[in-house]
Enzyme design. Structure first.
Site, PDB file in Angstrom:
ATOM      1  N   VAL A   1       0.809  -1.219   0.000  1.00 17.45           N
ATOM      2  CA  VAL A   1       0.000   0.000   0.000  1.00 17.45           C
ATOM      3  C   VAL A   1       0.847   1.277   0.000  1.00 17.45           C
ATOM      4  O   VAL A   1       0.699   2.142  -0.850  1.00 17.45           O
ATOM      5  CB  VAL A   1      -0.923   0.008   1.247  1.00 17.45           C
ATOM      6  CG1 VAL A   1      -1.725   1.298   1.316  1.00 17.45           C
ATOM      7  CG2 VAL A   1      -1.848  -1.200   1.244  1.00 17.45           C
ATOM      8  N   GLY A   2       1.745   1.397   0.978  1.00 10.37           N
ATOM      9  CA  GLY A   2       2.454   2.652   1.227  1.00 10.37           C
ATOM     10  C   GLY A   2       3.275   3.091   0.024  1.00 10.37           C
ATOM     11  O   GLY A   2       4.085   2.332  -0.514  1.00 10.37           O
TER      12      GLY A   2
ATOM     13  N   GLY B   1      -8.501   5.206   6.940  1.00  8.33           N
ATOM     14  CA  GLY B   1      -8.590   4.592   5.618  1.00  8.33           C
ATOM     15  C   GLY B   1      -8.945   3.126   5.772  1.00  8.33           C
ATOM     16  O   GLY B   1      -9.712   2.737   6.652  1.00  8.33           O
TER      17      GLY B   1
ATOM     18  N   ARG C   1      -7.656  12.862   7.507  1.00 13.78           N
ATOM     19  CA  ARG C   1      -7.478  14.068   6.701  1.00 13.78           C
ATOM     20  C   ARG C   1      -8.836  14.568   6.216  1.00 13.78           C
ATOM     21  O   ARG C   1      -9.170  15.725   6.379  1.00 13.78           O
ATOM     22  CB  ARG C   1      -6.559  13.734   5.529  1.00 13.78           C
ATOM     23  CG  ARG C   1      -6.141  14.925   4.723  1.00 13.78           C
ATOM     24  CD  ARG C   1      -5.087  14.549   3.733  1.00 13.78           C
ATOM     25  NE  ARG C   1      -5.496  13.438   2.873  1.00 13.78           N
ATOM     26  CZ  ARG C   1      -4.779  13.006   1.853  1.00 13.78           C
ATOM     27  NH1 ARG C   1      -3.625  13.567   1.577  1.00 13.78           N
ATOM     28  NH2 ARG C   1      -5.205  12.018   1.103  1.00 13.78           N
TER      29      ARG C   1
ATOM     30  N   PRO D   1     -13.065  14.370   6.563  1.00 16.63           N
ATOM     31  CA  PRO D   1     -13.989  13.996   7.637  1.00 16.63           C
ATOM     32  C   PRO D   1     -14.565  12.598   7.378  1.00 16.63           C
ATOM     33  O   PRO D   1     -15.087  12.346   6.304  1.00 16.63           O
ATOM     34  CB  PRO D   1     -15.090  15.063   7.552  1.00 16.63           C
ATOM     35  CG  PRO D   1     -14.722  15.979   6.451  1.00 16.63           C
ATOM     36  CD  PRO D   1     -13.521  15.473   5.732  1.00 16.63           C
ATOM     37  N   ARG D   2     -14.418  11.705   8.333  1.00 16.63           N
ATOM     38  CA  ARG D   2     -14.905  10.332   8.156  1.00 16.63           C
ATOM     39  C   ARG D   2     -15.447   9.804   9.476  1.00 16.63           C
ATOM     40  O   ARG D   2     -14.911  10.139  10.537  1.00 16.63           O
ATOM     41  CB  ARG D   2     -13.751   9.397   7.755  1.00 16.63           C
ATOM     42  CG  ARG D   2     -13.314   9.583   6.355  1.00 16.63           C
ATOM     43  CD  ARG D   2     -12.142   8.664   6.036  1.00 16.63           C
ATOM     44  NE  ARG D   2     -11.461   9.156   4.853  1.00 16.63           N
ATOM     45  CZ  ARG D   2     -11.897   8.977   3.617  1.00 16.63           C
ATOM     46  NH1 ARG D   2     -12.997   8.290   3.409  1.00 16.63           N
ATOM     47  NH2 ARG D   2     -11.248   9.473   2.600  1.00 16.63           N
TER      48      ARG D   2
ATOM     49  N   ARG E   1       4.117   4.095   9.514  1.00 16.61           N
ATOM     50  CA  ARG E   1       5.511   4.278   9.129  1.00 16.61           C
ATOM     51  C   ARG E   1       6.265   4.875  10.304  1.00 16.61           C
ATOM     52  O   ARG E   1       5.743   5.740  11.034  1.00 16.61           O
ATOM     53  CB  ARG E   1       5.630   5.202   7.918  1.00 16.61           C
ATOM     54  CG  ARG E   1       5.242   4.551   6.600  1.00 16.61           C
ATOM     55  CD  ARG E   1       6.188   3.426   6.174  1.00 16.61           C
ATOM     56  NE  ARG E   1       5.824   2.830   4.898  1.00 16.61           N
ATOM     57  CZ  ARG E   1       5.086   1.718   4.756  1.00 16.61           C
ATOM     58  NH1 ARG E   1       4.640   1.080   5.824  1.00 16.61           N
ATOM     59  NH2 ARG E   1       4.822   1.230   3.562  1.00 16.61           N
TER      60      ARG E   1
ATOM     61  N   ASP F   1       5.813  -1.531  14.796  1.00 19.41           N
ATOM     62  CA  ASP F   1       6.121  -2.466  13.708  1.00 19.41           C
ATOM     63  C   ASP F   1       7.025  -1.817  12.673  1.00 19.41           C
ATOM     64  O   ASP F   1       7.580  -2.505  11.827  1.00 19.41           O
ATOM     65  CB  ASP F   1       4.806  -2.917  13.037  1.00 19.41           C
ATOM     66  CG  ASP F   1       5.041  -3.962  11.959  1.00 19.41           C
ATOM     67  OD1 ASP F   1       5.708  -4.983  12.259  1.00 19.41           O
ATOM     68  OD2 ASP F   1       4.585  -3.768  10.817  1.00 19.41           O
TER      69      ASP F   1
ATOM     70  N   HIS G   1       8.525  -4.945  10.930  1.00 18.91           N
ATOM     71  CA  HIS G   1       7.683  -4.560   9.791  1.00 18.91           C
ATOM     72  C   HIS G   1       6.998  -5.797   9.184  1.00 18.91           C
ATOM     73  O   HIS G   1       7.241  -6.146   8.022  1.00 18.91           O
ATOM     74  CB  HIS G   1       8.499  -3.812   8.732  1.00 18.91           C
ATOM     75  CG  HIS G   1       7.618  -3.066   7.756  1.00 18.91           C
ATOM     76  ND1 HIS G   1       8.008  -1.925   7.110  1.00 18.91           N
ATOM     77  CD2 HIS G   1       6.354  -3.301   7.316  1.00 18.91           C
ATOM     78  CE1 HIS G   1       7.037  -1.504   6.320  1.00 18.91           C
ATOM     79  NE2 HIS G   1       6.001  -2.333   6.435  1.00 18.91           N
TER      80      HIS G   1
HETATM   81  N1  LIG Z   1       3.144  -2.205   8.788  1.00 17.19           N
HETATM   82  C1  LIG Z   1       2.694  -2.719   7.655  1.00 17.19           C
HETATM   83  O1  LIG Z   1       2.974  -3.857   7.309  1.00 17.19           O
HETATM   84  C2  LIG Z   1       1.796  -1.891   6.789  1.00 17.19           C
HETATM   85  C3  LIG Z   1       1.807  -0.531   6.864  1.00 17.19           C
HETATM   86  N2  LIG Z   1       0.963   0.212   6.093  1.00 17.19           N
HETATM   87  C4  LIG Z   1       0.992   1.671   6.229  1.00 17.19           C
HETATM   88  O2  LIG Z   1      -0.284   2.100   6.674  1.00 17.19           O
HETATM   89  C5  LIG Z   1      -0.695   3.212   5.901  1.00 17.19           C
HETATM   90  C6  LIG Z   1      -2.214   3.241   5.833  1.00 17.19           C
HETATM   91  O3  LIG Z   1      -2.672   2.114   5.108  1.00 17.19           O
HETATM   92  P1  LIG Z   1      -4.190   2.031   4.575  1.00 17.19           P
HETATM   93  O4  LIG Z   1      -5.137   2.260   5.675  1.00 17.19           O
HETATM   94  O5  LIG Z   1      -4.293   0.793   3.790  1.00 17.19           O
HETATM   95  O6  LIG Z   1      -4.189   3.296   3.601  1.00 17.19           O
HETATM   96  P2  LIG Z   1      -5.404   4.216   3.156  1.00 17.19           P
HETATM   97  O7  LIG Z   1      -4.893   5.081   2.071  1.00 17.19           O
HETATM   98  O8  LIG Z   1      -6.611   3.395   2.909  1.00 17.19           O
HETATM   99  O9  LIG Z   1      -5.715   5.104   4.436  1.00 17.19           O
HETATM  100  C7  LIG Z   1      -4.903   6.125   4.920  1.00 17.19           C
HETATM  101  C8  LIG Z   1      -5.783   7.131   5.616  1.00 17.19           C
HETATM  102  O10 LIG Z   1      -4.947   8.096   6.265  1.00 17.19           O
HETATM  103  C9  LIG Z   1      -5.549   9.355   6.086  1.00 17.19           C
HETATM  104  N3  LIG Z   1      -4.596  10.458   6.193  1.00 17.19           N
HETATM  105  C10 LIG Z   1      -3.781  10.976   5.242  1.00 17.19           C
HETATM  106  N4  LIG Z   1      -3.081  12.007   5.743  1.00 17.19           N
HETATM  107  C11 LIG Z   1      -3.480  12.155   7.027  1.00 17.19           C
HETATM  108  C12 LIG Z   1      -3.137  13.059   8.056  1.00 17.19           C
HETATM  109  N5  LIG Z   1      -2.262  14.042   7.847  1.00 17.19           N
HETATM  110  N6  LIG Z   1      -3.747  12.912   9.258  1.00 17.19           N
HETATM  111  C13 LIG Z   1      -4.655  11.945   9.465  1.00 17.19           C
HETATM  112  N7  LIG Z   1      -5.030  11.051   8.517  1.00 17.19           N
HETATM  113  C14 LIG Z   1      -4.435  11.159   7.316  1.00 17.19           C
HETATM  114  C15 LIG Z   1      -6.158   9.304   4.693  1.00 17.19           C
HETATM  115  O11 LIG Z   1      -7.142  10.289   4.581  1.00 17.19           O
HETATM  116  P3  LIG Z   1      -7.880  10.580   3.185  1.00 17.19           P
HETATM  117  O12 LIG Z   1      -8.814   9.431   3.027  1.00 17.19           O
HETATM  118  O13 LIG Z   1      -8.566  11.860   3.378  1.00 17.19           O
HETATM  119  O14 LIG Z   1      -6.810  10.602   2.157  1.00 17.19           O
HETATM  120  C16 LIG Z   1      -6.704   7.885   4.653  1.00 17.19           C
HETATM  121  O15 LIG Z   1      -8.017   7.832   5.131  1.00 17.19           O
HETATM  122  C17 LIG Z   1      -0.002   3.021   4.545  1.00 17.19           C
HETATM  123  O16 LIG Z   1       0.176   4.257   3.876  1.00 17.19           O
HETATM  124  C18 LIG Z   1       1.298   2.371   4.916  1.00 17.19           C
HETATM  125  O17 LIG Z   1       2.282   3.358   5.120  1.00 17.19           O
HETATM  126  C19 LIG Z   1       0.071  -0.370   5.244  1.00 17.19           C
HETATM  127  C20 LIG Z   1       0.022  -1.722   5.131  1.00 17.19           C
HETATM  128  C21 LIG Z   1       0.922  -2.602   5.850  1.00 17.19           C
HETATM  129  O1  LIG Z   2       1.734  -2.244   2.295  1.00 17.76           O
HETATM  130  C1  LIG Z   2       2.553  -1.564   2.931  1.00 17.76           C
HETATM  131  O2  LIG Z   2       2.611  -0.334   2.867  1.00 17.76           O
HETATM  132  C2  LIG Z   2       3.488  -2.250   3.812  1.00 17.76           C
HETATM  133  O3  LIG Z   2       4.164  -1.631   4.578  1.00 17.76           O
HETATM  134  C3  LIG Z   2       3.562  -3.720   3.708  1.00 17.76           C
HETATM  135  O4  LIG Z   2       4.814  -4.155   4.002  1.00 17.76           O
END
Ligand SMILES: NC(=O)C1=CN([C@@H]2O[C@H](COP(=O)(O)OP(=O)(O)OC[C@H]3O[C@@H](n4cnc5c(N)ncnc54)[C@H](OP(=O)(O)O)[C@@H]3O)[C@@H](O)[C@H]2O)C=CC1
Ligand SMILES: O=C(O)C(=O)CO
Length: 324
Positions: A77-78, A156, A179, A181-182, A236, A260, A284
């Site tokens: 995702v990230g 998200g 970011r 409203p949800r 992150r 993590d 991680h």
């Molecule tokens: N540890 C791991 O293995 C993993 C880590 N991750 C990390 O988790 C993050 C989130 O994943 P995921 O939920 O799937 O991603 P999504 O894109 O579905 O959700 C991220 C959410 O964060 C919100 N957001 C963005 N900026 C801000 C801010 N400044 N303050 C508050 N909220 C904010 C977004 O808002 P809006 O909807 O308005 O854009 C969105 O709703 C990824 O970006 C990745 O870095 C993900 C998967 C695995």
């Molecule tokens: O999906 C991501 O962003 C992760 O960090 C998975 O390793």
């Protein structure tokens, strides 16, 4: 699909991916797995790549070393791992896999929350190392999770999945800050970030790493947390400042934390965090299960094959390249 010199395009993988996904790719491409994720290795191997599947941080200048690159696919995702602006400037499509590891991360959050509250790992170590101590010296003096308040930063895919389990499974009250409203289908009370940290018994970080979120959780917000509250970061590392977190854990000003992800990965040997009390550290892996690895691998293969066929990948994150 256009051919490379030997008839097939070359897809570089920064790390191994699921064998079924490799098989799917190999029907149409040559696949090379980087032997390590050092930046020099990735730059060198990118020179011949038509496509790149990304499971590790890329160097910012990777595209300067990849003249034939036609697409970048994030295995997960990230997007902080990829140079998105540079790819867009070169009209290279970037795609990721939203939702591919959501359940894995949500389950990790629950596991961390349960361990921080009930101390299973600590009790197991104590029983093996010290033996059977009187129950009162071992008892958990922390409140139950049911009825307590969870705060989620970033509503998200992960935030919503955690909110569903927390309300339906644990009967928690859930506060959230995002970011946009949800309310996650009415499961979450939207609150300002300060309130989230002040009122929650557990805070989960689930937002992306962006210029706005880098260092967002520092001494100010950590200082607002309740004395027995816990912090769980599955997003992150650089979003949470390590030094004020370590200070708070060492001084017993918060109840605990689970991390993590780290600003530097692997977390360097001897780092101060290794010695902090009430801290769970994992390398991680929150999004990594057998299930999610297969989903991510096959999803990445399909996106990459679409790119190599000259199609627009379904989850392209820089669609502007198709309209410019
Ligand atoms: N540890 C791991 O293995 C993993 C880590 N991750 C990390 O988790 C993050 C989130 O994943 P995921 O939920 O799937 O991603 P999504 O894109 O579905 O959700 C991220 C959410 O964060 C919100 N957001 C963005 N900026 C801000 C801010 N400044 N303050 C508050 N909220 C904010 C977004 O808002 P809006 O909807 O308005 O854009 C969105 O709703 C990824 O970006 C990745 O870095 C993900 C998967 C695995
Ligand atoms: O999906 C991501 O962003 C992760 O960090 C998975 O390793």
């Amino acid at each position: 699909m256009p051919d490379a010199a030997d008839g097939l395009p070359l897809v570089l993988l920064t790390n191994p991916i699921h064998p079924e996904a490799v098989e799917r790719l190999e029907a149409h491409a040559r696949v090379v797995v980087a032997p390590d994720t050092g930046f020099d290795t990735l730059r060198r191997l990118a020179a011949d790549a038509d496509g790149l599947i990304v499971r590790a941080q890329l160097p910012d200048d990777i595209l300067d070393h990849a003249p034939g690159l036609r697409g970048l696919v994030r295995h997960g995702v990230g997007l902080d791992f990829v140079p998105l602006a540079a790819a867009t400037a070169r009209s290279i499509p970037v795609a990721n896999l939203p939702g591919s590891n959501t359940r894995a991360v949500a389950e990790y959050v629950c596991a961390a929350l349960l361990d921080l509250r009930r101390g299973l790992g600590r009790l197991d170590r104590s029983l093996r190392e010290t033996g059977w101590l009187p129950a009162k010296t071992q008892a958990n003096d922390r409140a139950e999770i049911g009825g307590s308040t969870l705060g989620i930063l970033g509503l998200g895919e992960i935030g919503h999945a955690v909110a569903r389990i927390a309300t339906a499974g644990f009967g928690m009250r859930v506060l959230g800050t995002s970011r946009s409203p949800r309310t996650c289908d009415g499961l979450v009370e939207p609150v300002p970030i300060e309130t989230l940290f002040e009122q929650s018994d557990a805070v989960v970080i689930a937002c992306p790493l962006t210029p706005e979120t880098r260092g967002l959780v520092g001494a100010g917000l950590i200082g607002r947390m309740r004395r027995d509250a816990v912090l769980i970061n599955v997003a992150r590392g650089p979003i949470v400042e390590a030094e004020p977190l370590a200070d708070a854990l060492e001084a017993g000003r918060i109840g605990g934390a689970a991390l993590d992800v780290f600003a530097m990965q692997p977390l360097p040997a001897g780092h101060r965090l290794y010695a902090c009390p009430n801290l769970l550290l994992t390398p991680h892996v929150a999004g990594t299960t057998a299930t999610s690895l297969r989903t991510m691998g096959l999803g990445a293969a399909d996106l990459m094959l679409a790119v190599l066929r000259g199609e627009r990948p379904a989850t392209v994150v820089n669609p502007e390249i198709y309209t410019a």
